[in-house]
Design an enzyme around this catalytic site. Structure first.
Site, PDB file in Angstrom:
ATOM      1  N   SER A  26       8.649   2.995  -6.700  1.00 28.19           N
ATOM      2  CA  SER A  26      10.121   2.981  -6.634  1.00 28.19           C
ATOM      3  C   SER A  26      10.665   1.652  -7.141  1.00 28.19           C
ATOM      4  O   SER A  26      11.684   1.601  -7.835  1.00 28.19           O
ATOM      5  CB  SER A  26      10.592   3.169  -5.187  1.00 28.19           C
TER       6      SER A  26
ATOM      7  N   LYS B 126       8.299  -3.778  -0.825  1.00 32.66           N
ATOM      8  CA  LYS B 126       9.080  -3.787   0.431  1.00 32.66           C
ATOM      9  C   LYS B 126       8.172  -3.496   1.618  1.00 32.66           C
ATOM     10  O   LYS B 126       7.081  -2.888   1.471  1.00 32.66           O
ATOM     11  CB  LYS B 126      10.231  -2.780   0.396  1.00 32.66           C
TER      12      LYS B 126
ATOM     13  N   ALA C  31       6.502   0.983  -1.494  1.00 29.96           N
ATOM     14  CA  ALA C  31       7.494   1.378  -2.508  1.00 29.96           C
ATOM     15  C   ALA C  31       7.212   0.799  -3.887  1.00 29.96           C
ATOM     16  O   ALA C  31       8.149   0.505  -4.636  1.00 29.96           O
ATOM     17  CB  ALA C  31       8.907   1.007  -2.054  1.00 29.96           C
TER      18      ALA C  31
ATOM     19  N   GLY D 211       2.754   2.692   0.996  1.00 28.53           N
ATOM     20  CA  GLY D 211       3.904   2.475   1.879  1.00 28.53           C
ATOM     21  C   GLY D 211       4.687   1.226   1.557  1.00 28.53           C
ATOM     22  O   GLY D 211       5.446   0.719   2.379  1.00 28.53           O
TER      23      GLY D 211
ATOM     24  N   ASP E 205      13.940   5.822  -2.226  1.00 25.10           N
ATOM     25  CA  ASP E 205      13.844   4.367  -2.000  1.00 25.10           C
ATOM     26  C   ASP E 205      14.326   3.541  -3.193  1.00 25.10           C
ATOM     27  O   ASP E 205      14.413   2.320  -3.106  1.00 25.10           O
ATOM     28  CB  ASP E 205      12.376   3.964  -1.754  1.00 25.10           C
TER      29      ASP E 205
HETATM   30  P1  ATP Z   1       6.463   4.625  -0.835  1.00 24.35           P
HETATM   31  O1  ATP Z   1       6.391   3.335  -0.089  1.00 24.35           O
HETATM   32  O2  ATP Z   1       7.792   4.820  -1.564  1.00 24.35           O
HETATM   33  O3  ATP Z   1       6.001   5.803  -0.052  1.00 24.35           O
HETATM   34  P2  ATP Z   1       3.948   4.491  -2.051  1.00 24.35           P
HETATM   35  O4  ATP Z   1       3.483   3.110  -1.860  1.00 24.35           O
HETATM   36  O5  ATP Z   1       3.476   5.473  -1.049  1.00 24.35           O
HETATM   37  O6  ATP Z   1       5.506   4.485  -2.106  1.00 24.35           O
HETATM   38  P3  ATP Z   1       3.530   4.439  -4.900  1.00 24.35           P
HETATM   39  O7  ATP Z   1       2.571   3.325  -4.995  1.00 24.35           O
HETATM   40  O8  ATP Z   1       4.932   4.150  -5.300  1.00 24.35           O
HETATM   41  O9  ATP Z   1       3.494   5.059  -3.415  1.00 24.35           O
HETATM   42  O10 ATP Z   1       2.972   5.648  -5.773  1.00 24.35           O
HETATM   43  C1  ATP Z   1       2.605   6.900  -5.289  1.00 24.35           C
HETATM   44  C2  ATP Z   1       2.143   7.798  -6.437  1.00 24.35           C
HETATM   45  O11 ATP Z   1       3.103   7.798  -7.496  1.00 24.35           O
HETATM   46  C3  ATP Z   1       0.843   7.338  -7.044  1.00 24.35           C
HETATM   47  O12 ATP Z   1      -0.166   8.198  -6.622  1.00 24.35           O
HETATM   48  C4  ATP Z   1       1.027   7.427  -8.562  1.00 24.35           C
HETATM   49  O13 ATP Z   1       0.258   8.445  -9.134  1.00 24.35           O
HETATM   50  C5  ATP Z   1       2.486   7.784  -8.784  1.00 24.35           C
HETATM   51  N1  ATP Z   1       3.211   6.768  -9.610  1.00 24.35           N
HETATM   52  C6  ATP Z   1       4.150   7.024 -10.523  1.00 24.35           C
HETATM   53  N2  ATP Z   1       4.632   5.916 -11.065  1.00 24.35           N
HETATM   54  C7  ATP Z   1       4.010   4.888 -10.469  1.00 24.35           C
HETATM   55  C8  ATP Z   1       4.107   3.483 -10.599  1.00 24.35           C
HETATM   56  N3  ATP Z   1       4.942   2.890 -11.463  1.00 24.35           N
HETATM   57  N4  ATP Z   1       3.332   2.719  -9.801  1.00 24.35           N
HETATM   58  C9  ATP Z   1       2.489   3.295  -8.903  1.00 24.35           C
HETATM   59  N5  ATP Z   1       2.344   4.622  -8.766  1.00 24.35           N
HETATM   60  C10 ATP Z   1       3.106   5.426  -9.526  1.00 24.35           C
END
Ligand code: ATP
Length: 288
Positions: free
Chosen positions: A104, A11, A101, A99, A137
């Site tokens: 999620s 997203k 998701a 950023g 999310d």
């Molecule tokens: P958001 O946009 O919701 O803030 P994000 O992009 O910041 O998400 P993610 O890539 O979803 O962050 O992952 C953040 C942390 O979650 C990672 O450091 C990882 O260790 C942990 N994690 C747990 N499950 C997963 C997964 N399926 N994919 C990626 N990271 C995961």
């Protein structure tokens, strides 16, 4: 059914505003969310050892109970007393901690997969109500498409489909912790807040000019201050014809909306030449 393949889509935030910090430490948000076609691939297969196993292609993504896929499978297995185990093979393309998701969306896809694999007959609404226990999310990642998210992100209103356009995603080679960005955010009278209502109006009227002129992310100033490369990438996209370039979520991923693939490609190569992005993708809007 013994196995299933799913696409967990990324997203972006067309608009992101933080309304206030709540006494419980969470923040009340107003966000316009949009799904992209880019995705992580997830294969799920029933097993007979009664365990949830996780395999991933990236060494820095957890392959144990800390993976959100594990939490999603466990949540439904516990509630419905399922003894059969499940092997989950996760192929990550969505940049991690970026950023977008990614985690999620993986969790959302696993919930959808569990529902189908084990014939649970849960509606989308049923899944969304449970999904918030995994992350704010996750309900949106089940719903997908164009939506307004309020509260901590779990109060969702479907919007008209977003106008078709090409999306260039560029993630610089830096890691940003969502928690630290929110920790540094100071909401004062001078804080610039994007006009979320005008973005929603623009989407509902299919008016790209109105959308683009109101797009904004209140967290961008915070992350940009620490990482000026974000503004450099945005400028490169703008110079090469982006309708609008913006940081997604708490960053550091920047996305640009383009009218056509040629402009998106020009921006891609101009950013590549400067070596300012670690990962780049050209993708499209995904409407449900
Ligand atoms: P958001 O946009 O919701 O803030 P994000 O992009 O910041 O998400 P993610 O890539 O979803 O962050 O992952 C953040 C942390 O979650 C990672 O450091 C990882 O260790 C942990 N994690 C747990 N499950 C997963 C997964 N399926 N994919 C990626 N990271 C995961």
């Amino acid at each position: 059914m013994d196995n299933i393949k799913l696409k967990a889509r990324a997203k972006i935030n067309i608009g992101l505003d933080v309304v206030r910090k709540r006494p419980d430490g969470y923040h009340d948000m107003r966000m316009v969310m949009q799904t992209l076609k880019m995705y992580d691939g997830i294969s799920m297969a029933k097993n007979h050892n009664g365990n949830i196993s996780i395999k991933t292609n990236l060494p820095y993504v957890p392959d144990n109970e800390n993976n959100l896929c594990y939490k999603a499978a466990k949540l439904l297995r516990d509630e419905f007393n399922i003894d059969t185990g499940v092997d989950i093979d996760l192929v990550k393309y969505i940049p991690v901690s970026a950023g977008m998701a990614g985690g999620s969306s993986d969790a959302a896809a696993v919930m959808v997969g569990m529902n189908k694999l084990f014939g649970l007959s849960l509606s989308m609404q049923d899944l969304m109500e449970r999904a918030v226990n995994i992350g704010a999310d996750v309900p949106y990642c089940i719903m997908r498409g164009t939506a307004m998210a309020e509260g901590i992100g779990e109060k969702l209103t479907r919007l008209n489909p977003f106008p078709e356009c090409v999306v260039l995603v560029a993630k610089p080679g830096i890691a940003v912790s969502t928690r630290s960005v929110f920790g540094k955010l100071r909401l004062t009278e001078d804080t610039y807040h994007p006009d979320i209502d005008s973005i929603v109006k623009g989407i509902n009227e299919k008016n790209m000019d109105m959308i683009a002129s109101n797009m904004g992310n209140v967290l961008e100033d915070v992350t940009e201050k620490d990482f000026p490369v974000i503004s450099t990438i945005k400028s490169k996209m703008a110079e090469n014809g982006a309708i609008k370039a913006l940081m997604s979520g708490s960053g550091p991923t920047v996305f640009g909306l383009f009218e056509n693939i040629e402009d998106a490609r020009k921006a891609f190569y101009s950013i590549k030449k400067e070596h300012i992005a670690r990962q780049m993708f050209i993708t499209d809007i995904f409407n449900v």
